[in-house]
Each structure stands twice: as structure tokens, then as C-alpha cells.
Design an enzyme around this catalytic site. Structure first.
Site, PDB file in Angstrom:
ATOM      1  N   CYS A 122      46.925 -15.807 -62.193  1.00 51.66           N
ATOM      2  CA  CYS A 122      47.802 -14.756 -61.686  1.00 51.66           C
ATOM      3  C   CYS A 122      49.144 -15.335 -61.232  1.00 51.66           C
ATOM      4  O   CYS A 122      49.930 -15.796 -62.051  1.00 51.66           O
ATOM      5  CB  CYS A 122      47.090 -13.973 -60.584  1.00 51.66           C
ATOM      6  SG  CYS A 122      47.842 -12.376 -60.225  1.00 51.66           S
ATOM      7  N   HIS A 146      41.486 -12.421 -62.778  1.00 49.17           N
ATOM      8  CA  HIS A 146      40.685 -12.898 -61.650  1.00 49.17           C
ATOM      9  C   HIS A 146      39.209 -12.756 -62.006  1.00 49.17           C
ATOM     10  O   HIS A 146      38.788 -11.729 -62.542  1.00 49.17           O
ATOM     11  CB  HIS A 146      40.971 -12.075 -60.396  1.00 49.17           C
ATOM     12  CG  HIS A 146      42.339 -12.281 -59.839  1.00 49.17           C
ATOM     13  ND1 HIS A 146      42.704 -13.421 -59.163  1.00 49.17           N
ATOM     14  CD2 HIS A 146      43.436 -11.480 -59.852  1.00 49.17           C
ATOM     15  CE1 HIS A 146      43.968 -13.319 -58.776  1.00 49.17           C
ATOM     16  NE2 HIS A 146      44.436 -12.157 -59.180  1.00 49.17           N
TER      17      HIS A 146
END
Length: 505
Positions: A330, A443
Site C-alpha cells: 500500500c 492488504h
């Protein structure tokens, strides 16, 4: 309406989240439908539901313990700190805006109706709702508009159990002091206390427990020892980062940035017998890991400057030159690129900054946050650390404010096949030509044991070691067994008969 019970604490990190999860599993084992609830969670660790809505991770693992799908009703308010004085305010899974603490304090009045409506909906749906407070039950400076502890207990008309942490010292004073600071009406709600994180012989506590009960006029419902059960830590404060591990065959180091989020992405590695982990904190240097990971972050540009100013950028580049595997998740993925641009000032005043430059990518921050669950297939043609991954399935969720564009010297990591349970077809992630720098927005990608174990075995092979099979076949199954262990452990140390009596009024 279902029964309810609320755990509040003498302070943050006394173990409320773990105990809440344990009670959820106990009630599930006893045949009840049960849901967790925390009115307001302040955390950088968050999760995306199947509906694409954002909530705190603590209520996610509590929902897993309860055997149900997590929904934002279990955590209607999420505050994600974005600086010393403010937070991003998320209500029922959607971003409202960034607010300073004074503005949010005024805004709480508007949230009380939402909290009552949301809680009542859960109470109508489930036999039991196990509620969790936040921080201390006796924040006397915030009592006027409290929506986290006694204020929420009043909204739900719930009985309360106060949890104290004996490991940090002063548990008798903290429990007695908390009761003293509560109003008479609030004290009436408290039906018992729990002494948590005990180390030693319980019989040495017996006299102190009796004296405490005489002072606070409610029973001690249990003295719970420390345990090694592998359940996610409380979302905002954790001792995990300080834990020292002896180096094993494969050593991973994770850069702990000031605004690090979703460190639960790496819990899976703790289940692998040949892996050691170290979180590299402020003032520390990277060692010689096999893998270095830059995690997600709430403030990408700020944390990039932190990495640069503390000398970690050059250390990461040096490890890359030595052929080590560098991974960015991310915000960490965004940092690994050549440029980060923020024309709309989403993150602050800096409109453009050079990235670490290990990936030929450029990220542009946008006002709208991406929040989605995804399923993906690893792309073909990858080698080295990523050998034998072609066609493997992974899944997880995305939470980010930017779009990353790939240059010519980059391969895709995966193809997204499903987004919010709808069929799609587009590529995601970036891999350099040498396959030793990897970035992804997903994630939870490491939670797939097959994906993770393949990478670890590629490293073992490079080091001349034999491949290993994971003793954990499914991370979901592993967690489910740990929830059962937690429930059985708490049954030994809590007065459940009294807790049921409290719930039944």
C-alpha cells in the site's frame, strides 16, 4: 432484544479486545448467536468489509471469534489519527472528513442517535452483544460527551465489567481509583472487575483481591494469566514491536514508520517455524534481512520523509543492491516508486516528492479513497524470489488514496479477478525486472499460505536449505483453533456463572 455486557478498562492496552473476543467465542460455543460492538475505535489498523466499507480490525477478529461476518455496525465510528491534533473520521464505514479534536468533540452530539440505532439493530439480531470500551472508563475530562465508555453503556443500558492490567503494576489502585472517579449512577452499572495479564502464583493475590472487593463493593470475576495464544493485538497499542526474536533461517525486517497501518498483514509470518521478524523502530538501523518490508501508512509522504531523514532509504537501497527482496504494501508500495504527486493536497502541502526509486512507478493522490475487497491471480513470467507463483490465488483488501501508474520497466504482480464480489479483469501491483522489488495494494496477501510459503521456500533454495512445508495449512483454520484455545483458557480463569448472572440482570 438480546442480552449485552460491556468490558471497559482502567487504561488502554489492558487486554479488553482479547477478552471481548474470548467471551464472543465462549458464548458461541454455548450455543448463542453473538456479535462484538465498539462504538468508537481509534486505530490505523483497519479492514474493508464485503460491502467496501471500512472498520477497525479489532472488531474483525472479534467477529471471527463469534463465527460471523464482520460489518461496520460492530464498529460504527473509526478514527484514524492523521497528526498530533486531528483524525480522519469514518462513520458507518465511510469517510466524513478530517477533524481536529475540538471539532470532533462537538460532532459527537450528532453521533449519539447513530450509535443507539446501530446498537439496537445488533441487539435485535443477536442473542448476545459483547461491547468493548475505549481507553479508560474514567476519562473525567471527556465525560460530558462520552460515547465510548459509560456514555455508551447508558445508551445501551448495559452492565459493565472493568478490566485492569496487573503486569504494568498498580492494578489495585487503578481499579479502585477508576471506581472512585465514576459517578454514583455509573458505579451502579459496574458489576465486577477482572485482573488481567497476571504472572506468578494466584494464591499470593488472594488477600489483595479480598481487600479490593471490600473497597469497591463488586466482585473480582477472575484473575487471568498471561498466555501465548496467537490472537491479534489490540489495534492501537501493542508490545509486538518490542518483541525480540532470535534469527532463524529466514529473517524479515519491517520498517516501523510513525503512521504505520495494518501491521496485522504480517501476523502470518509468526506461524512459520523458520521465520524471524524484527520491527525496525525510530533510531534503529536495518540489519541484514532476507526480506525488508515497508508497510502501509496513513501518511505516505510524511513517512517517506521519515525513512529518508533517518537514513533508512539508503539502507533499503543497499539491501536491494545486495539482491535482497524488498516489498512495499500500500503506502510502502507508493514510496518504492520514482514520484509521488499530491496536486490536491490530500496529504499536506507537498505537491511532489521523489520516491525511493526502486520501482518504475508514479503515484498520484486523489480525494476519493479506494476501499474494496479483491481476489487475484498471480501473473506469469515471474522468477527469482517469485518463482513458481504463476496462477496462485490470493485475496485481501485495498485501502488507499492514490492511483499508481507503471512505467516500461515494470511487470504486473497479479490480475484482479473479483472486486466486491463482482467479476473484473485488470492488473495490479508492480515487480521490477530482477523480481526482487515488489509492490502491491493488497492488504492480507501474505495470509495465503501457499503464496507465502512458496516465496519462503524460494529463499531457502537460494540459501542452500531444504524446502519446508507449513505446519499451518490454512491461516483461517489456524485462527479458529486459537479462538477455541482462548475460550477454553478463559473458562478456567473467569467466573462465567457470575458473568451469565450479570447479563441476565
Amino acid at each position: 432484544m438480546g442480552k449485552k455486557i460491556m468490558l471497559q478498562g482502567t487504561a488502554s492496552n489492558v487486554g479488553k479486545s482479547i477478552l471481548t473476543a474470548g467471551l464472543c467465542r465462549i458464548f458461541k460455543q454455548d450455543g448463542y448467536s453473538v456479535a462484538p460492538f465498539k462504538s468508537q475505535n481509534m486505530a490505523l489498523n483497519s479492514f474493508i468489509t464485503k460491502e467496501g466499507l471500512e472498520m477497525g480490525r479489532a472488531q474483525v477478529f472479534q467477529a471471527e471469534a463469534a463465527g460471523i461476518e464482520p460489518t461496520v455496525d460492530m464498529n460504527p465510528i473509526l478514527l484514524k489519527p492523521s497528526g498530533n491534533l486531528g483524525s480522519q473520521v469514518i462513520v458507518k464505514g465511510k469517510v466524513i472528513k478530517n477533524m481536529a479534536s475540538t471539532e470532533y468533540h462537538e460532532y459527537k452530539l450528532e453521533l449519539m442517535y447513530i450509535l443507539k440505532e446501530t446498537f439496537d439493530g445488533l441487539a435485535r439480531t443477536y442473542d448476545v452483544v459483547v461491547m468493548e470500551g475505549a481507553g479508560s472508563a474514567a476519562e473525567i475530562n471527556l465525560k460530558e460527551r462520552d460515547i465510548s465508555n459509560m456514555g455508551m453503556a447508558e445508551i445501551a443500558d448495559a452492565p459493565v465489567i472493568i478490566v485492569g492490567d496487573i503486569d504494568r503494576g498498580g492494578v489495585f489502585a487503578s481499579l479502585a481509583g477508576t471506581m472512585i472517579l465514576l459517578s454514583e449512577e455509573e458505579r451502579k452499572r459496574v458489576k465486577g472487575v477482572i485482573i488481567n495479564k497476571f504472572r506468578g502464583r494466584k494464591e499470593l493475590l488472594a488477600e489483595g483481591v479480598k481487600m479490593l472487593e471490600d473497597i469497591i463493593k463488586v466482585p473480582v470475576l477472575g484473575v487471568v494469566p498471561y498466555s501465548d495464544i496467537k490472537i491479534e493485538d489490540e489495534d492501537s497499542v501493542t508490545a509486538r514491536f518490542k518483541k525480540q526474536m532470535g534469527k532463524k533461517d529466514i529473517h524479515i525486517e519491517i520498517v516501523r514508520t510513525p503512521h504505520m497501518s495494518n501491521f496485522t498483514d504480517f501476523n502470518i509470518f509468526e506461524t512459520q517455524e523458520d521465520v524471524s521478524i524484527r520491527y525496525v523502530d525510530y533510531g534503529e538501523s536495518l540489519g541484514n534481512p532476507d526480506i525488508v518490508i515497508i508497510p502501509g501508512t496513513k501518511n505516505t509522504i510524511s513517512d517517506l520523509k521519515y525513512i529518508r531523514d533517518n537514513g533508512l532509504e539508503e539502507q533499503i537501497k543497499d539491501l536491494h543492491r545486495k539482491g535482497k527482496l524488498v516489498v512495499g504494501i500500500c503506502g510502502g508500495y507508493q514510496m518504492l516508486g520514482k514520484k509521488l504527486k499530491d496536486p490536491n493536497h490530500v496529504e499536506g502541502d507537498i505537491e511532489e516528492i521523489d520516491g525511493i526509486g526502486l520501482l518504475d512507478t508514479e503515484t498520484i493522490f486523489e480525494n476519493e479513497k479506494t476501499t474494496t475487497q479483491v481476489e487475484a491471480t498471480i501473473c506469469c513470467g515471474l522468477s527469482g524470489y517469485l518463482n513458481n507463483l504463476e496462477g496462485k490465488k490470493v485475496k485481501g483488501y485495498e485501502i488507499h488514496m492514490g492511483i499508481t501508474n507503471r512505467g516500461n520497466e515494470i511487470s504486473s504482480l497479479d490480475t484482479i479477478n473479483k472486486k466486491l464480489n463482482e467479476d473484473v479483469d485488470y492488473t495490479e501491483g508492480s515487480v521490477n525486472n530482477q523480481c526482487n522489488v515488489v509492490g502491491t495494494y493488497i492488504h492480507g496477501i501474505f495470509d495465503d499460505i501457499d503464496f507465502t510459503r512458496t516465496i519462503l521456500n524460494n529463499i531457502r533454495e537460494m540459501k542452500g536449505l531444504e524446502k519446508l512445508e507449513s505446519k499451518v495449512i490454512s491461516f483461517d483454520e489456524f485462527k479458529d483453533k486459537e479462538y477455541d484455545k482462548l475460550a477454553n483458557f478463559l473458562r478456567e480463569h473467569l467466573d462465567l456463572e457470575k458473568i451469565y448472572e450479570i447479563m441476565n440482570g
